[in-house]
Design a protein around this motif. Structure first.
Motif, PDB file in Angstrom:
ATOM      1  N   THR A 116       0.800  -1.294  -0.094  1.00  0.00           N
ATOM      2  CA  THR A 116       0.108  -0.058  -0.028  1.00  0.00           C
ATOM      3  C   THR A 116       0.820   1.219  -0.065  1.00  0.00           C
ATOM      4  OG1 THR A 116      -0.223   0.066   2.443  1.00  0.00           O
ATOM      5  CG2 THR A 116      -1.989  -1.131   1.112  1.00  0.00           C
ATOM      6  N   TYR A 117       0.575   2.438  -0.845  1.00  0.00           N
ATOM      7  CA  TYR A 117       1.305   3.608  -0.895  1.00  0.00           C
ATOM      8  C   TYR A 117       0.482   4.735  -1.267  1.00  0.00           C
ATOM      9  CZ  TYR A 117       1.509   2.069  -5.737  1.00  0.00           C
ATOM     10  OH  TYR A 117       1.215   1.914  -7.166  1.00  0.00           O
ATOM     11  N   GLN A 118       0.797   5.787  -1.339  1.00  0.00           N
ATOM     12  CA  GLN A 118       0.074   6.900  -1.863  1.00  0.00           C
ATOM     13  C   GLN A 118       0.788   7.630  -2.699  1.00  0.00           C
ATOM     14  OE1 GLN A 118      -1.247   9.900   1.366  1.00  0.00           O
ATOM     15  NE2 GLN A 118      -2.364   7.923   2.398  1.00  0.00           N
ATOM     16  N   ALA A 149      -4.584   6.826  -3.053  1.00  0.00           N
ATOM     17  CA  ALA A 149      -4.217   5.591  -2.464  1.00  0.00           C
ATOM     18  C   ALA A 149      -4.217   4.316  -2.899  1.00  0.00           C
ATOM     19  CB  ALA A 149      -5.180   5.435  -1.227  1.00  0.00           C
ATOM     20  N   GLU A 206      -3.252   0.054  -3.623  1.00  0.00           N
ATOM     21  CA  GLU A 206      -2.989  -1.269  -3.233  1.00  0.00           C
ATOM     22  C   GLU A 206      -2.506  -2.175  -4.334  1.00  0.00           C
ATOM     23  OE1 GLU A 206      -6.763  -2.980  -1.675  1.00  0.00           O
ATOM     24  OE2 GLU A 206      -7.165  -1.099   0.085  1.00  0.00           O
ATOM     25  N   THR A 240      -3.464  -3.936  -9.481  1.00  0.00           N
ATOM     26  CA  THR A 240      -3.192  -2.501  -8.416  1.00  0.00           C
ATOM     27  C   THR A 240      -4.594  -1.797  -8.421  1.00  0.00           C
ATOM     28  OG1 THR A 240      -0.839  -2.130  -9.094  1.00  0.00           O
ATOM     29  CG2 THR A 240      -1.914  -0.479  -8.511  1.00  0.00           C
ATOM     30  N   SER A 244      -6.596   1.773  -7.136  1.00  0.00           N
ATOM     31  CA  SER A 244      -6.190   3.011  -6.761  1.00  0.00           C
ATOM     32  C   SER A 244      -7.517   4.035  -6.801  1.00  0.00           C
ATOM     33  CB  SER A 244      -5.064   3.619  -7.508  1.00  0.00           C
ATOM     34  OG  SER A 244      -5.542   3.594  -9.081  1.00  0.00           O
TER      35      SER A 244
END
Length: 199
Positions: free
Chosen positions: A142-144, A160, A162, A176, A178
């Motif tokens: 997970t990231y932004q 965001a 996943e 992915t 988002s």
């Protein structure tokens, strides 16, 4: 004569005051008994609860041995080796590659995170973990990051992400998902990631 004029004026003011008081009283009374119904709306990026999902099965490419559900009606595009489904501010991206080794939290941290850091504007808040979906264990990143600038409005959205890395028999499928960071898409993204299966 002047006294009579003053008397009429006082009486007239009293009548006006009484009428005004009566109007204001009736207004407050009706306001307390009826209130407007609240307007329902979804925050930007929220996928509706009644969204329908359909199975996607790749028909060509180097590997076609999987299926995954995607939201019905979303626009589909092919970007290099990836298949992308988009609607407004949300995206489902599917990439299939050959991979002799199963991805681990360590390999994703040392390899994938640096790649994304150089590709995604303002990449941040990276977290790698192993989770379980219906198909089995999977590595989740997970990231932004910032979206590309909208060509019409010029706005940039904070997204965001996943990223699920599925693996079997020398094949890896990266899924992915988002959307805007403030959108509540926990349930829709769970439906999509849980639907992935090998065939």
């Amino acid at each position: 004569m002047a006294a009579r004029t003053r008397t009429y004026a006082v009486v007239g003011l009293a009548v006006v005051a009484a009428v005004t008081a009566g109007c204001s009283g009736s207004g407050s009374s009706s306001g307390s008994t009826a209130s407007p119904a609240p307007t329902e709306s979804n925050p930007p990026g929220d996928i509706p609860d009644n969204q329908v999902y359909v199975a996607y099965r790749p028909a060509g490419g180097s590997f076609t041995g999987f299926t995954v559900k995607v939201p019905e009606g979303w626009a589909r595009t092919d970007q290099g080796g990836a298949t992308v489904f988009t609607d407004k501010l949300n995206t489902v991206k599917i990439t299939a590659v050959s991979a002799s080794r199963r991805p681990t939290t360590g390999s994703v941290t040392s390899t994938v995170v640096p790649q994304l850091r150089s590709q995604v504007p303002k990449f941040a808040a990276a977290k790698v973990s192993e989770v379980t979906r219906r198909s089995g264990p999977v590595v989740l990143l997970t990231y932004q990051g910032d979206s590309a600038k909208d060509p019409v409005t010029g706005k940039v959205v904070r997204d965001a992400f996943e990223r699920y890395a599925f693996h079997r028999a020398g094949h890896e499928v990266d899924l992915t998902l988002s959307g805007p960071v403030k959108a509540d898409n926990v349930d829709p993204w769970r439906i999509v990631s849980d639907s992935f299966g090998w065939r």
